[in-house]
Design a protein around this motif. Structure first.
Motif, mmCIF file in Angstrom:
data_model
loop_
_atom_site.group_PDB
_atom_site.id
_atom_site.type_symbol
_atom_site.label_atom_id
_atom_site.label_comp_id
_atom_site.label_asym_id
_atom_site.label_seq_id
_atom_site.Cartn_x
_atom_site.Cartn_y
_atom_site.Cartn_z
ATOM 1 N N VAL A 50 20.104 12.745 28.444
ATOM 2 C CA VAL A 50 20.401 13.937 29.598
ATOM 3 C C VAL A 50 18.937 14.310 30.189
ATOM 4 O O VAL A 50 18.451 14.651 31.250
ATOM 5 N N VAL A 51 18.025 14.393 28.871
ATOM 6 C CA VAL A 51 16.644 14.869 29.203
ATOM 7 C C VAL A 51 15.682 13.740 29.494
ATOM 8 O O VAL A 51 15.024 13.908 30.334
ATOM 9 N N LEU A 52 15.982 12.687 28.920
ATOM 10 C CA LEU A 52 14.830 11.739 28.897
ATOM 11 C C LEU A 52 15.142 10.823 30.027
ATOM 12 O O LEU A 52 13.914 10.197 30.792
ATOM 13 N N ALA A 53 16.164 10.534 30.529
ATOM 14 C CA ALA A 53 16.667 9.753 31.709
ATOM 15 C C ALA A 53 15.966 10.346 33.120
ATOM 16 O O ALA A 53 14.940 9.740 33.793
ATOM 17 N N PRO A 54 16.123 11.331 33.432
ATOM 18 C CA PRO A 54 15.577 12.029 34.645
ATOM 19 C C PRO A 54 13.905 12.500 34.401
ATOM 20 O O PRO A 54 13.228 12.317 35.252
ATOM 21 N N GLY A 55 13.718 12.754 33.099
ATOM 22 C CA GLY A 55 12.220 13.242 32.882
ATOM 23 C C GLY A 55 11.586 12.112 32.757
ATOM 24 O O GLY A 55 10.186 12.240 33.509
ATOM 25 N N VAL A 56 11.788 10.706 32.264
ATOM 26 C CA VAL A 56 10.907 9.804 32.503
ATOM 27 C C VAL A 56 10.865 9.129 33.766
ATOM 28 O O VAL A 56 9.704 8.552 34.298
ATOM 29 N N LEU A 57 12.095 9.015 34.546
ATOM 30 C CA LEU A 57 11.867 8.615 35.925
ATOM 31 C C LEU A 57 10.879 9.630 36.654
ATOM 32 O O LEU A 57 10.303 9.112 37.615
ATOM 33 N N PHE A 97 19.863 14.870 39.089
ATOM 34 C CA PHE A 97 21.170 15.536 38.880
ATOM 35 C C PHE A 97 22.174 14.690 38.527
ATOM 36 O O PHE A 97 22.919 14.808 37.364
ATOM 37 N N ALA A 98 22.252 13.520 39.233
ATOM 38 C CA ALA A 98 23.176 12.249 38.852
ATOM 39 C C ALA A 98 22.919 11.856 37.567
ATOM 40 O O ALA A 98 23.815 11.362 36.907
ATOM 41 N N LEU A 99 21.645 11.349 37.337
ATOM 42 C CA LEU A 99 21.408 10.682 36.041
ATOM 43 C C LEU A 99 21.575 11.563 35.082
ATOM 44 O O LEU A 99 22.132 11.193 33.780
ATOM 45 N N GLY A 100 21.505 12.974 34.885
ATOM 46 C CA GLY A 100 21.969 13.931 33.721
ATOM 47 C C GLY A 100 23.337 13.597 33.685
ATOM 48 O O GLY A 100 24.055 13.714 32.550
ATOM 49 N N GLY A 101 24.135 13.642 34.880
ATOM 50 C CA GLY A 101 25.323 13.612 34.674
ATOM 51 C C GLY A 101 25.948 12.067 34.049
ATOM 52 O O GLY A 101 26.792 12.220 33.168
ATOM 53 N N TYR A 102 25.257 11.059 34.559
ATOM 54 C CA TYR A 102 25.748 9.790 34.109
ATOM 55 C C TYR A 102 25.472 9.688 32.445
ATOM 56 O O TYR A 102 26.448 8.992 31.695
ATOM 57 N N ALA A 103 24.533 10.362 32.052
ATOM 58 C CA ALA A 103 23.969 10.143 30.812
ATOM 59 C C ALA A 103 25.185 10.765 29.809
ATOM 60 O O ALA A 103 25.504 10.311 28.697
ATOM 61 N N HIS A 104 25.622 12.007 30.165
ATOM 62 C CA HIS A 104 26.757 12.650 29.668
ATOM 63 C C HIS A 104 28.098 11.843 29.782
ATOM 64 O O HIS A 104 28.907 11.619 28.847
ATOM 65 N N GLY A 105 28.181 11.403 30.927
ATOM 66 C CA GLY A 105 29.340 10.766 31.166
ATOM 67 C C GLY A 105 29.675 9.485 30.364
ATOM 68 O O GLY A 105 30.829 9.281 30.001
ATOM 69 N N MET A 106 28.685 8.783 29.965
ATOM 70 C CA MET A 106 28.599 7.647 28.968
ATOM 71 C C MET A 106 29.333 8.153 27.735
ATOM 72 O O MET A 106 30.246 7.103 27.221
#
Length: 398
Positions: free
Chosen positions: A165-172, A111-120
């Motif tokens: 937003v998709v790749l950061a949580p998806g790859v992890l 949840f947070a990684l998607g938020g940080y990706a958009h936040g950047m």
């Protein structure tokens, strides 16, 4: 729910002229049973009714002035928009916990990684309107940074950040899940390492030199795609996009769990060893649903940030991941609709309780979870179904 059982060997034919009984269908055919409709007619009616009510809230906010009997405050619109993001996260968790039996205590990190990706992107969109009037975000200027770190490259492009937003949580999730599932880590041990993962990421993002704003995170957003992020019309559009994504995620998850793939996932939950016995490799099924769940959770986080106006490492707190589990349990796990109801119910109660008794909310949350476990193991939705069945039986008896 279709139970997966191995094909039994046919009995030896008796010495008679009678025709042998027909052989039972193979187990693979039992899994590919008749297709189940997405929702019953009453469920469709409820979904459409609730969607229309939710969609009307920002319209009433814009159409009627403050003080009018039909006016909905901007605070209410923002609060319900936040609840919908939480509901999408609970839905994603239910896909892996309710239907595949994988209890995650680390979905907060996705949840947070998607938020940080958009936040950047939102931080880059501030431009020179920050406190220090620099091209760099205020926290970088405060730390005396002169240029963006390498991983901030291209983050001024909206669509690149949407891909993140998709790749950061998806790859992890894929990498973590591959090694965990290949090692056949399951049950409470898997839950513990997911909690350790989110705690490690929280500590990492709290560091100022990581490049994500330290304990303050990202905030003070100004615009998105050139539009003021605080304008009521922009907030209404973000709200409606969130509603559309929530409905789309619900339909996608429901389609999966009613398909052949869904029956395999439920077989993983009910008897993974038996599923392996009939020729299925659970690794890739678990990895697929785990990664998809993480991606959905990341999208929920990305929708959350512009509506709330902040993202910081506290979103990765293990307590937040545990709250997601409570939302699913309260609403009724393994039902998809239940976690959505649970997210709205628990967070609505939290909004009132933290205002009236701010120091007692965690005690109340623990009590809710204990009561639900003891007296409502199937959650609110399961209780409603039980009451409906009792009413129907009493009516037929009369």
């Amino acid at each position: 729910m279709t139970t997966v059982t191995p094909t039994s060997l046919p009995a030896a034919p008796a010495a008679s002229s009678a025709a042998p009984p027909p052989a039972s269908p193979p187990a693979s055919q039992q899994i590919a049973a008749a297709k189940t409709p997405l929702f019953s007619r009453p469920a469709w009616s409820g979904i459409i009714f609730c969607s229309v009510i939710l969609a009307l809230l920002p319209v009433l906010n814009l159409a009627f002035p403050a003080g009018h009997v039909l006016h909905i405050s901007s605070y209410t619109v923002a609060l319900v928009g936040k609840f919908m993001c939480y509901a999408m996260a609970a839905l994603a968790l239910d896909l892996v916990w309710g239907y595949t039996g994988i209890l995650s205590l680390g979905h907060g990190v996705f949840f947070a990684l998607g938020g940080y990706a958009h936040g950047m992107y939102l931080m880059r969109a501030i431009g020179r309107d920050g406190v220090y009037q620099s091209n760099l975000p205020d926290f970088m200027v405060f730390l005396d940074w002169k240029t963006y770190p390498w991983f901030w490259s291209l983050t001024d492009n909206f669509w690149y950040c949407m891909a993140l937003v998709v790749l950061a949580p998806g790859v992890l999730a894929f990498v973590f899940g591959y090694f965990a599932f290949r090692s056949r880590i399951k049950g409470v041990y898997f839950s513990i390492i997911t909690q350790a993962m989110t705690f490690a990421f929280m500590l990492l993002f709290f560091r100022n030199n990581t490049g994500f704003g330290g304990n303050n995170g990202f905030t003070d957003f100004k615009r998105i795609l050139g539009y003021s992020i605080t304008a009521p019309s922009t907030k209404a559009v973000l709200y409606l996009i969130t509603l559309a994504f929530l409905l789309g995620a619900l339909l996608l998850c429901r389609w999966i769990v009613t398909s052949k793939l869904g029956r395999v996932l439920q077989a993983v939950r009910d008897s993974e060893s038996r599923l392996m016995f009939i020729g299925y490799n659970p690794l890739w099924f678990k990895l697929f649903v785990w990664t998809l769940s993480a991606v959905l959770c990341g999208i929920a986080g990305a929708l959350y940030v512009p509506q709330v106006g902040i993202i910081n490492p506290s979103e990765m707190s293990p307590a937040n991941s545990i709250e997601m589990v409570i939302w699913a349990a309260v609403g009724g796990r393994g039902s998809l609709l239940g976690p959505i109801i649970g997210a709205f119910s628990v967070n609505g109660l939290k909004s009132w309780f933290t205002g009236a008794f701010p120091d007692l909310w965690l005690y109340a949350l623990g009590l809710i979870f204990i009561l639900v476990t003891l007296f409502m193991p199937q959650g609110i939705l399961g209780l409603a179904e039980k009451l409906k069945s009792k009413f129907k039986n009493s009516k037929e008896a009369a």
